[in-house]
Design a protein around this motif. Sequence first.
Motif, PDB file in Angstrom:
ATOM      1  N   VAL A 134       0.849  -1.190   0.000  1.00  0.00           N
ATOM      2  CA  VAL A 134       0.000   0.000   0.000  1.00  0.00           C
ATOM      3  C   VAL A 134       0.888   1.245   0.000  1.00  0.00           C
ATOM      4  O   VAL A 134       2.071   1.172   0.339  1.00  0.00           O
ATOM      5  CB  VAL A 134      -0.969   0.035   1.218  1.00  0.00           C
TER       6      VAL A 134
ATOM      7  N   LEU B  84      -0.203   4.483   1.444  1.00  0.00           N
ATOM      8  CA  LEU B  84      -1.129   5.404   2.101  1.00  0.00           C
ATOM      9  C   LEU B  84      -0.420   6.582   2.746  1.00  0.00           C
ATOM     10  O   LEU B  84      -0.988   7.654   2.883  1.00  0.00           O
ATOM     11  CB  LEU B  84      -1.960   4.661   3.160  1.00  0.00           C
ATOM     12  N   THR B  85       0.818   6.384   3.166  1.00  0.00           N
ATOM     13  CA  THR B  85       1.519   7.433   3.923  1.00  0.00           C
ATOM     14  C   THR B  85       2.618   8.107   3.118  1.00  0.00           C
ATOM     15  O   THR B  85       3.138   9.133   3.531  1.00  0.00           O
ATOM     16  CB  THR B  85       2.188   6.857   5.182  1.00  0.00           C
TER      17      THR B  85
ATOM     18  N   ASP C 145       4.229   2.385   5.371  1.00  0.00           N
ATOM     19  CA  ASP C 145       3.359   1.657   4.432  1.00  0.00           C
ATOM     20  C   ASP C 145       3.612   0.149   4.499  1.00  0.00           C
ATOM     21  O   ASP C 145       2.679  -0.647   4.360  1.00  0.00           O
ATOM     22  CB  ASP C 145       3.594   2.155   3.000  1.00  0.00           C
TER      23      ASP C 145
ATOM     24  N   ASP D  36      -7.608   8.396  11.775  1.00  0.00           N
ATOM     25  CA  ASP D  36      -7.871   9.263  10.621  1.00  0.00           C
ATOM     26  C   ASP D  36      -9.068  10.187  10.853  1.00  0.00           C
ATOM     27  O   ASP D  36     -10.146   9.976  10.307  1.00  0.00           O
ATOM     28  CB  ASP D  36      -8.082   8.407   9.364  1.00  0.00           C
TER      29      ASP D  36
ATOM     30  N   GLU E 127      -2.109  11.071   5.771  1.00  0.00           N
ATOM     31  CA  GLU E 127      -0.773  10.437   5.869  1.00  0.00           C
ATOM     32  C   GLU E 127      -0.273  10.431   7.312  1.00  0.00           C
ATOM     33  O   GLU E 127       0.375   9.489   7.748  1.00  0.00           O
ATOM     34  CB  GLU E 127       0.301  11.156   5.040  1.00  0.00           C
TER      35      GLU E 127
ATOM     36  N   PHE F 103      -2.170   7.610   9.211  1.00  0.00           N
ATOM     37  CA  PHE F 103      -1.752   6.247   8.875  1.00  0.00           C
ATOM     38  C   PHE F 103      -0.262   5.979   9.155  1.00  0.00           C
ATOM     39  O   PHE F 103       0.185   4.838   9.119  1.00  0.00           O
ATOM     40  CB  PHE F 103      -2.138   5.904   7.438  1.00  0.00           C
TER      41      PHE F 103
ATOM     42  N   LEU G 285     -11.447   0.304   1.684  1.00  0.00           N
ATOM     43  CA  LEU G 285      -9.993   0.109   1.700  1.00  0.00           C
ATOM     44  C   LEU G 285      -9.647  -1.378   1.636  1.00  0.00           C
ATOM     45  O   LEU G 285      -8.782  -1.802   0.860  1.00  0.00           O
ATOM     46  CB  LEU G 285      -9.393   0.743   2.964  1.00  0.00           C
TER      47      LEU G 285
ATOM     48  N   GLN H  30      -7.816  -2.396  -1.808  1.00  0.00           N
ATOM     49  CA  GLN H  30      -6.361  -2.539  -1.695  1.00  0.00           C
ATOM     50  C   GLN H  30      -5.874  -3.821  -1.032  1.00  0.00           C
ATOM     51  O   GLN H  30      -4.730  -4.207  -1.202  1.00  0.00           O
ATOM     52  CB  GLN H  30      -5.784  -1.324  -0.959  1.00  0.00           C
TER      53      GLN H  30
ATOM     54  N   VAL I 254      -9.154   7.505   1.742  1.00  0.00           N
ATOM     55  CA  VAL I 254      -7.877   6.801   1.813  1.00  0.00           C
ATOM     56  C   VAL I 254      -7.919   5.485   1.030  1.00  0.00           C
ATOM     57  O   VAL I 254      -6.889   5.000   0.567  1.00  0.00           O
ATOM     58  CB  VAL I 254      -7.484   6.589   3.305  1.00  0.00           C
TER      59      VAL I 254
ATOM     60  N   THR J  84      -3.186   5.402  -3.996  1.00  0.00           N
ATOM     61  CA  THR J  84      -2.214   4.399  -4.447  1.00  0.00           C
ATOM     62  C   THR J  84      -0.855   5.043  -4.727  1.00  0.00           C
ATOM     63  O   THR J  84       0.066   4.387  -5.179  1.00  0.00           O
ATOM     64  CB  THR J  84      -2.726   3.703  -5.730  1.00  0.00           C
TER      65      THR J  84
ATOM     66  N   LEU K 110      -3.284  10.667  -4.029  1.00  0.00           N
ATOM     67  CA  LEU K 110      -3.372  11.375  -2.744  1.00  0.00           C
ATOM     68  C   LEU K 110      -3.814  12.819  -2.991  1.00  0.00           C
ATOM     69  O   LEU K 110      -4.706  13.338  -2.320  1.00  0.00           O
ATOM     70  CB  LEU K 110      -2.020  11.353  -2.015  1.00  0.00           C
TER      71      LEU K 110
END
Length: 199
Positions: free
Chosen positions: A5, A7-8, A14, A31, A37, A40, A138, A142, A166, A170, A175
């Motif tokens: 992932v 996400l951050t 991640d 969140d 970011e 997570f 999510l 993902q 979120v 990817t 983002l």
Amino acid sequence: MATKVHLTQRPEADELLGRSPLAALVGMLLDQQIPMEWAFTGPYTIAQRLGSDDLDAHEIAAYDPERFAALLSEKPAVHRYPGSMAKRVQQLCQYLVDNYDGDAEQVWKGVDTGKELFKRLNGLPGFGKQKAQIFLALLGKQYGIRPDGWREAAGAYGEEGSHRSVADITGPESLAQVRAFKQEQKAAAKSAKSAKSAT
């Protein structure tokens, strides 16, 4: 559950989110009222401060609440409200210990329908309807957790090609798209509010 992932936008954070069901749940819990970011990245920061490479629901649930709050408050803080979020993280872990033997993955493992998965997520401490739907999206988009009807149960967040949450991040480009969508929503809500107060 190991998956990749982004996400951050921080590889080490991640990587933890990609292999740790509990880290993903804690990230979702954090969140709110802070950038995605930052939220997570929280699980990675907590694990580091606990001197571990993963989060353990039993350990966190049993941790002294004052010490745990202090752990999340250390600079840089894990959240804008580290004290109240520390309490929430412990409540979530205690619930997982009581209902799922401390194994976060059991929340979705073997669940047959999106409706049932939504019900389970919605039942977690700190997870309201919206948070449960976003996390369900999510998992589906993902993590490959796709029980029957998962998109419908996730509502608009489950839509293919959307950039709402979120669940749709990817990489840096998506983002930015999700952030733009959130800002539009905020602006729309603000103008609706001021229009209402003007009447």
